[in-house]
Design a protein around this motif. Structure first.
Motif, short mmCIF file in Angstrom:
data_model
loop_
_atom_site.label_atom_id
_atom_site.label_comp_id
_atom_site.label_asym_id
_atom_site.label_seq_id
_atom_site.Cartn_x
_atom_site.Cartn_y
_atom_site.Cartn_z
N PRO A 72 -4.69 -1.26 3.39
CA PRO A 72 -3.70 -2.25 3.86
C PRO A 72 -2.41 -1.81 3.85
O PRO A 72 -1.65 -1.72 5.00
CB PRO A 72 -3.78 -3.47 3.01
N LEU A 73 -1.97 -0.99 2.63
CA LEU A 73 -0.77 -0.53 2.61
C LEU A 73 -0.57 0.79 3.68
O LEU A 73 0.45 0.79 4.07
CB LEU A 73 -0.42 0.01 1.21
N GLY A 74 -1.41 1.33 3.66
CA GLY A 74 -1.24 2.68 4.61
C GLY A 74 -1.00 2.39 6.00
O GLY A 74 -0.38 2.95 6.77
N PHE A 75 -1.90 1.28 6.26
CA PHE A 75 -1.86 0.88 7.75
C PHE A 75 -0.58 0.42 8.06
O PHE A 75 -0.11 0.61 9.06
CB PHE A 75 -3.11 -0.41 7.95
N TRP A 76 -0.26 -0.77 7.25
CA TRP A 76 1.20 -1.27 7.67
C TRP A 76 2.28 -0.24 7.73
O TRP A 76 3.30 -0.12 8.54
CB TRP A 76 1.52 -2.55 7.02
N ALA A 77 2.09 0.65 6.63
CA ALA A 77 3.26 1.90 6.63
C ALA A 77 3.27 2.61 7.63
O ALA A 77 4.19 3.04 8.24
CB ALA A 77 3.02 2.47 5.21
N SER A 78 2.04 2.98 8.22
CA SER A 78 1.75 3.70 9.34
C SER A 78 2.39 3.32 10.73
O SER A 78 2.95 3.94 11.44
CB SER A 78 0.37 4.06 9.72
N ILE A 79 2.32 1.95 10.82
CA ILE A 79 2.59 1.07 11.94
C ILE A 79 4.45 1.37 11.83
O ILE A 79 5.01 1.72 13.03
CB ILE A 79 2.51 -0.22 12.17
N LEU A 80 5.13 1.05 10.75
CA LEU A 80 6.46 1.28 10.53
C LEU A 80 6.99 2.70 10.93
O LEU A 80 7.90 3.07 11.46
CB LEU A 80 6.80 0.73 9.46
N ILE A 81 6.29 3.64 10.25
CA ILE A 81 6.76 5.04 10.46
C ILE A 81 6.40 5.51 11.64
O ILE A 81 7.43 6.26 12.20
CB ILE A 81 5.64 5.92 9.50
N ALA A 82 5.43 4.99 12.61
CA ALA A 82 5.31 5.43 13.94
C ALA A 82 6.45 5.04 14.84
O ALA A 82 7.13 5.74 15.60
CB ALA A 82 4.04 4.96 14.45
N ALA A 83 6.79 3.69 14.50
CA ALA A 83 7.99 3.03 15.16
C ALA A 83 9.18 3.63 14.97
O ALA A 83 10.05 4.11 15.82
CB ALA A 83 8.11 1.54 14.81
N TYR A 111 -0.19 6.48 19.86
CA TYR A 111 -0.70 7.81 19.52
C TYR A 111 -0.40 8.15 18.14
O TYR A 111 -1.12 8.66 17.07
CB TYR A 111 -0.48 9.01 20.56
N LEU A 112 0.98 7.92 17.96
CA LEU A 112 1.34 8.24 16.35
C LEU A 112 0.80 7.47 15.40
O LEU A 112 0.63 7.91 14.36
CB LEU A 112 3.16 7.93 16.34
N ALA A 113 0.64 6.12 15.50
CA ALA A 113 0.06 5.24 14.82
C ALA A 113 -1.37 5.94 14.34
O ALA A 113 -1.83 5.76 13.32
CB ALA A 113 -0.01 3.87 15.38
N TYR A 114 -2.17 6.25 15.52
CA TYR A 114 -3.23 6.79 15.32
C TYR A 114 -3.30 7.82 14.38
O TYR A 114 -4.19 7.87 13.32
CB TYR A 114 -4.01 7.21 16.75
N SER A 115 -2.49 8.97 14.42
CA SER A 115 -2.40 10.19 13.61
C SER A 115 -1.92 9.85 12.33
O SER A 115 -2.50 10.48 11.37
CB SER A 115 -1.42 11.05 14.34
N ILE A 116 -0.92 8.86 12.25
CA ILE A 116 -0.18 8.74 10.73
C ILE A 116 -1.36 7.76 10.03
O ILE A 116 -1.47 8.11 8.86
CB ILE A 116 0.84 7.87 11.17
N VAL A 117 -2.26 6.93 10.39
CA VAL A 117 -3.25 6.20 9.91
C VAL A 117 -4.15 6.94 9.35
O VAL A 117 -4.81 7.00 8.17
CB VAL A 117 -3.88 5.03 10.72
N GLY A 118 -4.49 8.02 10.34
CA GLY A 118 -5.56 9.27 9.74
C GLY A 118 -5.21 9.91 8.53
O GLY A 118 -6.04 10.36 7.99
N LYS A 119 -4.06 10.12 8.53
CA LYS A 119 -3.29 11.04 7.68
C LYS A 119 -3.13 10.25 6.20
O LYS A 119 -3.59 10.76 5.07
CB LYS A 119 -1.91 11.53 7.80
N ILE A 120 -2.68 8.86 6.51
CA ILE A 120 -2.26 8.04 5.36
C ILE A 120 -3.56 7.54 4.53
O ILE A 120 -3.80 7.33 3.30
CB ILE A 120 -1.23 7.23 5.30
N GLY A 121 -4.70 7.18 5.50
CA GLY A 121 -5.63 6.21 5.00
C GLY A 121 -5.38 4.63 5.67
O GLY A 121 -4.38 4.20 5.58
N SER A 122 -6.72 4.28 5.79
CA SER A 122 -6.69 3.01 6.52
C SER A 122 -6.93 2.05 5.25
O SER A 122 -7.77 1.01 5.33
CB SER A 122 -7.87 2.88 7.41
#
Length: 632
Positions: free
Chosen positions: A63-74, A50-61
């Motif tokens: 390549p950098l935003g996606f993988w950063a969202s994964i690490l931020i969610a964790a 769920y957190l990855a879903y929300s963070i990707v939506g905020k940062i943007g999809s």
């Protein structure tokens, strides 16, 4: 099946293995150091998605935003783990293991409703990984690029964990705590912060495993229990506390499931078996086989005995005159319930549910408390009794009375077969093996459409005409519940009951004085299955239908909560706990849509206020002079 199809399925298995390993590695580390069986670990996995879903939506999809969202969610999930450890778990590290289990289950309820409040009830499908949306061709077949990346993430995380555990001082302390926590404390290590760090790392891995699944599956509120079930299987097969064992087990289970999908169907002697449908249960079959062959897992080590002389409880004593008078008073009040039901008809229905829950919890307490056999799959025998009654009534056209008599025997037969394997294990391994057998039973009931009705279940299971009135069925259920509870109590007060307690307290000493430890526990396991089957049969006729949900993990967890809420060290505990939990569940569910969170907070409050359970608290306050005299 072509070679290319097999190869693609094996690659799918490797991708799934990486995901399984991430969540299982965190659970294994937490258990290895703190000895907590963390039911909320699946909730951390769900939060990661769920957190990855929300963070990707905020940062943007990107390549950098996606993988950063994964690490931020964790990382956010790790912070949630920090709060949980500091606020709750640090207060109960010295409490019994099962009480810790109850507290983490309450967290599951709270987190699930928290997710409902923040993200709503709908499934949320995240974006595909940028730059990895396509597929590569392997022998004429297409394989997703993202899954190919996942294949390498698992071994990469394993390598990092190996380096941390083997090459850093913190890793040495973790390995030392896994072997002997007391010695680590004696050497001056701050165990509290060591536990906190390990719990955060475990939560981070669970959140990472969940976040990485965002492009593969939608975020939904049922990921928690599904994830924790898979994680338990992997950890136990690999060996509790062993990270390499978790990786090996994840590979084994994922590849076997992929192989079942690839083969599809197999014909033996004119019979066709659908292996693809076995993916629901194959991991539990693997776990059962491994535990029977190697009880401590593939790379685990035999567990040391957890009981010593100081922990042995006082012997059971007959009820005091005061307690007997109180029991008669409760029985009189129960006999008067239908009078209240004249004005409030739902009371009869609620009280029937409570009585069935009491019988269910009493049978579970029989093997958990005096027997010392922790079970995560007691719902198997409840379900076998319910389905036995329903199928005898519908398919065999047996009268309701005959079905009600034979149904407990069906459950007892299941307990006889499963118990032969279970009683040879102990501790967490025994508990998880019972869960495996329960899931096997659930899978059979869920998929055998021709007989059990599959997911639709069996309907039209009504009591005989003389029991058609709810108040009459209430008295009938009351009579059987009282008889079942008194039978269990009588057995516990007999020489057999004392033999069960002797085996629980010290199997070696029991063997030395000539007690057949395995035989005693096996007989106790079967008796508990019989009584639980009776509860299931009563449930089937009270509801008029039956479905696979009665054998699900949730039903088994409810039984654990009932026993622990009331107090495992008292004979009245399961009766009080089942009544309180069923009443709370019904009352809270009718008051708010977020009843799980309210129920979870209530359980947490009771755990912190009454660590010995409700009945244990009353015993200690009202009858302290009997503390040295035994449980009632």
């Amino acid at each position: 099946m072509t070679l290319s199809a097999l190869l693609v399925q094996m690659l799918n298995g490797l991708a799934s293995a990486s995901s399984l390993f991430l969540i299982a590695a965190g659970l294994s580390l937490i258990f290895g150091v703190s000895r907590i069986v963390n039911f909320a670990h699946g909730s951390f996995y769900m939060l990661g998605v769920y957190l990855a879903y929300s963070i990707v939506g905020k940062i943007g999809s990107t390549p950098l935003g996606f993988w950063a969202s994964i690490l931020i969610a964790a990382a956010v999930v790790a912070l949630v783990g920090l709060v949980v450890e500091l606020v709750l778990l640090r207060r109960i590290y010295r409490a019994p293991e099962l009480l810790q289990l109850l507290a983490t289950f309450a967290l599951v309820l709270v987190i699930r409703d928290g997710v409902l409040v923040i993200w709503g009830p709908e499934d949320l499908l995240g974006p595909r990984a940028p730059g990895l949306k396509g597929s590569i061709e392997i022998m004429g077949r297409h394989f997703p690029q993202y899954d190919l990346v996942l294949i390498f993430i698992g071994p990469l995380v394993l390598a990092v964990l190996w380096w941390v555990l083997m090459r850093t001082r913190w890793g040495v302390l973790i390995r030392a705590a896994t072997q002997d926590r007391e010695m680590v404390g004696a050497l001056g290590v701050n165990q509290a912060w060591l536990f906190t760090g390990v719990f955060m790392l475990g939560a981070f891995l669970a959140g990472l495993g969940g976040a990485l699944q965002l492009p593969r599956e939608p975020a939904n509120q049922f990921l928690d229990l599904a994830a924790i079930g898979d994680a338990f299987v992997v950890v136990v097969v690999g060996g509790m506390g062993s990270v390499p064992g978790a990786f090996l087990a994840a590979l084994l289970i994922a590849e076997i499931k992929a192989l079942c999908i690839a083969i599809g169907q197999v014909s033996i002697g004119g019979f066709t078996f659908s292996l693809s449908r076995m993916t629901l249960v194959v991991e539990f079959l693997v776990m059962a086989a491994v535990l029977i062959w190697r009880p401590w897992g593939l790379l685990g080590k035999p567990a040391a005995a957890t009981r010593n002389a100081a922990e042995i409880e006082a012997p059971l004593r007959p009820a005091t005159p005061l307690l007997k008078r109180f029991g008669w008073l409760v029985l009189v009040l129960l006999l008067l319930v239908p009078l209240v039901g004249l004005r409030m008809p739902f009371i009869n229905v609620l009280m029937i549910d409570i009585l069935i829950a009491v019988l269910f919890a009493a049978s579970l307490h029989f093997i958990m408390g005096p027997g010392g056999m922790h079970s995560f799959g007691h719902a198997a025998y409840f379900g076998l009794g319910a389905y036995g009654a329903a199928l005898l009534f519908k398919l065999a056209a047996a009268p309701m009375e005959v079905a009600l008599v034979l149904a407990p025997l069906v459950a007892g037969l299941g307990a006889l077969v499963f118990g032969w394997f279970c009683v040879r294990l102990s501790g967490v391994y025994l508990a998880i093996l019972t869960l495996a057998f329960a899931q096997i039973v659930w899978s059979v009931m869920f998929q055998w459409d021709e007989v059990t009705g599959g997911s639709n279940g069996v309907v039209g299971v009504w009591p005989a005409g003389w029991l058609s009135q709810k108040w009459v069925y209430y008295y009938f259920t009351l009579a059987l519940t009282v008889a079942g509870v008194l039978l269990l109590r009588r057995v516990l007060m007999s020489p057999f009951g004392y033999a069960m307690r002797a085996v629980r307290d010290s199997r070696l000493r029991a063997d030395a004085i000539g007690i057949d430890a395995v035989g005693v526990h096996w007989a106790g396991f079967v008796l508990a299955g019989l009584i639980c089957g009776l509860a299931g049969a009563l449930f089937a006729f009270s509801k008029g239908s039956i479905s696979p949900e009665v054998i699900g993990v949730g039903r088994s967890i409810d039984g654990l909560v009932m026993v622990l809420l009331g107090g495992i060290q008292t004979l009245a505990g399961p009766l009080v706990g089942a009544s309180a939990f069923t009443w709370l569940q019904d009352t809270v569910a009718r008051q708010t849509d977020y009843w799980r969170a309210l129920l979870g907070f209530t359980i947490l409050a009771l755990v912190l206020a009454f660590p010995q359970g409700i009945a244990g608290f009353v015993r200690d306050r009202l009858m302290p002079e009997r503390d040295a005299g035994g449980a009632r």
